[in-house]
Design a protein around this motif. Structure first.
Motif, PDB file in Angstrom:
ATOM      1  N   SER A 115       0.855  -1.177   0.000  1.00  0.00           N
ATOM      2  CA  SER A 115       0.000   0.000   0.000  1.00  0.00           C
ATOM      3  C   SER A 115       0.896   1.233   0.000  1.00  0.00           C
ATOM      4  O   SER A 115       1.916   1.268   0.691  1.00  0.00           O
ATOM      5  N   TRP A 116       0.515   2.253  -0.774  1.00  0.00           N
ATOM      6  CA  TRP A 116       1.334   3.461  -0.863  1.00  0.00           C
ATOM      7  C   TRP A 116       1.530   4.110   0.493  1.00  0.00           C
ATOM      8  O   TRP A 116       0.633   4.128   1.332  1.00  0.00           O
ATOM      9  N   LEU A 117       2.704   4.691   0.665  1.00  0.00           N
ATOM     10  CA  LEU A 117       2.994   5.583   1.778  1.00  0.00           C
ATOM     11  C   LEU A 117       2.919   7.005   1.221  1.00  0.00           C
ATOM     12  O   LEU A 117       2.812   7.195   0.015  1.00  0.00           O
ATOM     13  N   SER A 118       2.996   8.005   2.078  1.00  0.00           N
ATOM     14  CA  SER A 118       2.926   9.396   1.608  1.00  0.00           C
ATOM     15  C   SER A 118       4.088   9.699   0.669  1.00  0.00           C
ATOM     16  O   SER A 118       5.230   9.354   0.966  1.00  0.00           O
ATOM     17  N   PRO A 119       3.826  10.346  -0.476  1.00  0.00           N
ATOM     18  CA  PRO A 119       4.888  10.650  -1.448  1.00  0.00           C
ATOM     19  C   PRO A 119       5.753  11.817  -0.996  1.00  0.00           C
ATOM     20  O   PRO A 119       5.373  12.596  -0.122  1.00  0.00           O
ATOM     21  N   ALA A 120       6.913  11.951  -1.626  1.00  0.00           N
ATOM     22  CA  ALA A 120       7.833  13.063  -1.360  1.00  0.00           C
ATOM     23  C   ALA A 120       8.169  13.750  -2.673  1.00  0.00           C
ATOM     24  O   ALA A 120       8.462  13.090  -3.669  1.00  0.00           O
ATOM     25  N   MET A 121       8.155  15.080  -2.668  1.00  0.00           N
ATOM     26  CA  MET A 121       8.500  15.834  -3.864  1.00  0.00           C
ATOM     27  C   MET A 121      10.005  16.102  -3.875  1.00  0.00           C
ATOM     28  O   MET A 121      10.558  16.591  -2.899  1.00  0.00           O
ATOM     29  N   VAL A 122      10.658  15.764  -4.981  1.00  0.00           N
ATOM     30  CA  VAL A 122      12.083  16.041  -5.149  1.00  0.00           C
ATOM     31  C   VAL A 122      12.247  17.419  -5.776  1.00  0.00           C
ATOM     32  O   VAL A 122      13.015  18.242  -5.306  1.00  0.00           O
ATOM     33  N   ALA A 130       6.710   5.348  -2.516  1.00  0.00           N
ATOM     34  CA  ALA A 130       7.159   4.093  -1.907  1.00  0.00           C
ATOM     35  C   ALA A 130       5.938   3.375  -1.352  1.00  0.00           C
ATOM     36  O   ALA A 130       4.941   4.003  -0.989  1.00  0.00           O
ATOM     37  N   ASP A 131       6.036   2.062  -1.303  1.00  0.00           N
ATOM     38  CA  ASP A 131       4.966   1.303  -0.652  1.00  0.00           C
ATOM     39  C   ASP A 131       5.539   0.584   0.565  1.00  0.00           C
ATOM     40  O   ASP A 131       6.749   0.532   0.767  1.00  0.00           O
ATOM     41  N   ASP A 132       4.651   0.067   1.376  1.00  0.00           N
ATOM     42  CA  ASP A 132       5.086  -0.506   2.652  1.00  0.00           C
ATOM     43  C   ASP A 132       5.822  -1.838   2.535  1.00  0.00           C
ATOM     44  O   ASP A 132       6.399  -2.302   3.513  1.00  0.00           O
ATOM     45  N   VAL A 133       5.855  -2.454   1.356  1.00  0.00           N
ATOM     46  CA  VAL A 133       6.602  -3.713   1.223  1.00  0.00           C
ATOM     47  C   VAL A 133       8.022  -3.504   0.727  1.00  0.00           C
ATOM     48  O   VAL A 133       8.793  -4.448   0.630  1.00  0.00           O
ATOM     49  N   GLY A 134       8.399  -2.251   0.396  1.00  0.00           N
ATOM     50  CA  GLY A 134       9.783  -1.973   0.055  1.00  0.00           C
ATOM     51  C   GLY A 134      10.053  -1.489  -1.350  1.00  0.00           C
ATOM     52  O   GLY A 134      11.199  -1.255  -1.705  1.00  0.00           O
ATOM     53  N   ILE A 162       8.371   1.542   6.984  1.00  0.00           N
ATOM     54  CA  ILE A 162       7.345   1.914   7.962  1.00  0.00           C
ATOM     55  C   ILE A 162       6.926   3.382   7.870  1.00  0.00           C
ATOM     56  O   ILE A 162       5.955   3.777   8.502  1.00  0.00           O
ATOM     57  N   ALA A 163       7.654   4.194   7.103  1.00  0.00           N
ATOM     58  CA  ALA A 163       7.292   5.613   6.960  1.00  0.00           C
ATOM     59  C   ALA A 163       7.550   6.052   5.524  1.00  0.00           C
ATOM     60  O   ALA A 163       8.411   5.493   4.847  1.00  0.00           O
ATOM     61  N   GLY A 164       6.815   7.054   5.085  1.00  0.00           N
ATOM     62  CA  GLY A 164       6.972   7.559   3.730  1.00  0.00           C
ATOM     63  C   GLY A 164       8.319   8.216   3.528  1.00  0.00           C
ATOM     64  O   GLY A 164       8.990   8.623   4.477  1.00  0.00           O
ATOM     65  N   PRO A 165       8.759   8.322   2.274  1.00  0.00           N
ATOM     66  CA  PRO A 165      10.047   8.961   1.981  1.00  0.00           C
ATOM     67  C   PRO A 165       9.980  10.459   2.236  1.00  0.00           C
ATOM     68  O   PRO A 165       8.908  11.046   2.283  1.00  0.00           O
ATOM     69  N   VAL A 166      11.145  11.066   2.398  1.00  0.00           N
ATOM     70  CA  VAL A 166      11.269  12.527   2.488  1.00  0.00           C
ATOM     71  C   VAL A 166      12.376  12.937   1.532  1.00  0.00           C
ATOM     72  O   VAL A 166      13.224  12.132   1.147  1.00  0.00           O
ATOM     73  N   SER A 167      12.379  14.201   1.163  1.00  0.00           N
ATOM     74  CA  SER A 167      13.393  14.700   0.240  1.00  0.00           C
ATOM     75  C   SER A 167      14.092  15.900   0.851  1.00  0.00           C
ATOM     76  O   SER A 167      13.455  16.743   1.466  1.00  0.00           O
ATOM     77  N   THR A 168      15.397  15.955   0.656  1.00  0.00           N
ATOM     78  CA  THR A 168      16.174  17.122   1.097  1.00  0.00           C
ATOM     79  C   THR A 168      16.553  17.969  -0.103  1.00  0.00           C
ATOM     80  O   THR A 168      17.422  18.815  -0.001  1.00  0.00           O
TER      81      THR A 168
END
Length: 170
Positions: A115-122, A130-134, A162-168
């Motif tokens: 299942s999708w996790l929260s997306p991150a904008m680059v 990303a999804d929760d299975v990797g 376990i958590a959505g991606p983040v972007s720096t």
């Protein structure tokens, strides 16, 4: 401003039964019709958003989504990126819910459905899903020959996420 200078108390009436009130939810700033507006995302699993009308400040409209939310949406590319419960990602117009681009459809993996996790904008053209299975996807908005969301790269981690991606940044 005059009342602030005077000080004192501000008395407001209680809302009457049936009066409009926005539901609790995540505030999502968006660009629409050349203005910055707000949207309220009630909760994951929701099939609608509340969007501020850019022509009438203080007026809100309910916008139906093409699919139920799997994770928090993202304001991106003058639209809203919707991580759907159907394992696709949609980019829609925040005022009409019409598709801005063809959806992103990841490669189907029968043994590892997530299942999708929260997306991150680059940046303004790229997001990470990303999804929760990797599974991690770098998705770009391509405009030619038709607007579409394209998976530019994918990798799979050997463990669950376990958590959505983040972007720096880029």
């Amino acid at each position: 401003p005059e009342q602030i200078e005077r000080g004192g108390f501000l008395v407001e009436g209680m809302p009457r039964p049936g009066a409009f009130s926005l539901p609790a939810g995540q505030r999502l700033p968006l660009e629409a019709a050349g203005k910055t507006i707000d949207a309220i995302v009630p909760r994951n699993g929701s099939t609608f958003l509340w969007v501020q009308d850019p022509a009438k400040p203080g007026v809100w409209q309910q916008i139906g989504l093409p699919v139920a939310l799997a994770a928090d949406p993202l304001g991106w590319a003058n639209g809203v990126l919707i991580p759907g419960r159907d394992a696709r990602a949609y980019l829609i117009d925040p005022l009409t819910a019409r598709s801005i681009a063809e959806p992103f459809v990841p490669k189907f993996d029968r043994d590892h459905q997530g299942s999708w996790l929260s997306p991150a904008m680059v940046d303004r053209d790229i997001v990470v899903l990303a999804d929760d299975v990797g599974h991690i996807h770098r998705v770009a908005l391509k405009t030619a020959p038709v607007p579409r969301l394209v998976g530019e790269a994918q990798t799979t981690l050997p463990q669950r996420i376990i958590a959505g991606p983040v972007s720096t940044g880029g």
